[in-house]
Design an enzyme around this catalytic site. Sequence first.
Site, PDB file in Angstrom:
ATOM      1  CD  GLN A  37      -2.509   1.432   2.638  1.00 56.88           C
ATOM      2  OE1 GLN A  37      -2.081   0.873   3.635  1.00 56.88           O
ATOM      3  NE2 GLN A  37      -3.507   2.290   2.679  1.00 56.88           N
TER       4      GLN A  37
ATOM      5  CE1 TYR B  94       2.722  -4.682  11.431  1.00 58.96           C
ATOM      6  CE2 TYR B  94       1.240  -3.440  12.851  1.00 58.96           C
ATOM      7  CZ  TYR B  94       2.069  -3.503  11.752  1.00 58.96           C
ATOM      8  OH  TYR B  94       2.250  -2.382  10.983  1.00 58.96           O
TER       9      TYR B  94
HETATM   10  N1  SER Z   1      -2.532  -0.241   9.715  1.00 60.81           N
HETATM   11  C1  SER Z   1      -1.786  -1.164  10.525  1.00 60.81           C
HETATM   12  C2  SER Z   1      -2.605  -2.328  10.905  1.00 60.81           C
HETATM   13  O1  SER Z   1      -3.787  -2.156  11.052  1.00 60.81           O
HETATM   14  C3  SER Z   1      -1.298  -0.469  11.755  1.00 60.81           C
HETATM   15  O2  SER Z   1       0.066  -0.361  11.713  1.00 60.81           O
HETATM   16  O3  SER Z   1      -2.076  -3.374  11.083  1.00 60.81           O
END
Ligand code: SER
Length: 302
Positions: A12, A125
């Site tokens: 993106q 994450y």
């Molecule tokens: N846009 C990302 C996510 O939702 C946030 O770093 O994982």
Amino acid sequence: MKKILITGALGQIGTELITYMRDESLLEAGPFELLDVVDGARVAEVCKKHGINQIIHLAAILSANAEKNPQLAYDINMNGTYNVLEVAREQGIAVFTPSSIAAFGASTPADNTPQDTIQRPSTMYGVTKVAGELLCDYYYKRYGVDTRGVRFPGIISHGALPGGGTTDYAVHIYYEALKQKKYESYIGAGTYMDMMYMHDALKSIHDLMEANPDKLVHRNAFNVTAMSFDPEMLAAEIRKHIPEFQLTYNVDPVRQAIANSWPNSLDDSAAREEWGWNPDYDLSSMTKDMLEKLAVKLNINK
Ligand code: SER
């Protein structure tokens, strides 16, 4: 001359950053390499071959996808960042890599979240983003590698779609508003998250990498934000352009739990003070531009 390697170039942010950076260096086209960031020798080889002096390391598995395959997310996010830093150390390369609002967790103050605060994320994450911040600071302090980063909020854009994050609803809603005049949100009403238009995300990368290093007290990573809203606020803004637009909910417990653990709104004053961060778009100007650009892309008359 700046020779920049962008990993995650087809994602993106990457797809738009390439155009932005090529305009900047007045190059009409540049080379493309297939590169798996988990392969450290190959990262080194590509950097050597092209005489790279700056890496913008975007390749990562986003929050929601990471919960589907935490092992893969660990491998790509951790080992990818480690390999980039090692090559940067060996070859004297500057590194930008984004952290995220995901670097915070439920024990972090949720409103006006400070630059320096508790970081105990509960997602894979988030774990990899905090570790990445610490590694980047380590390589700067221990080896003098010029590492810099921001904590990105949800990024909203009309180009390539986001790849499996928690904030993706705030992109999808615009597509569905134009196509169907309705959207079913997987994030519940009243869930506030920080967001930013792509224009400002690209600007933040550029401005931080150009910033005078003497002014940087922090490096990895700066809180940056442009707005904070919940699905209802976003829908109300869309209705100013598409009055029939309807928002309904079918909350996804996994992504809702992730969103609940993230801040409602960041304090980005350190970025403003240390390198002049100042976003151009707010919710109203972003919505107007998104709907105009997407209507053209989707060939839809509003
Ligand atoms: N846009 C990302 C996510 O939702 C946030 O770093 O994982």
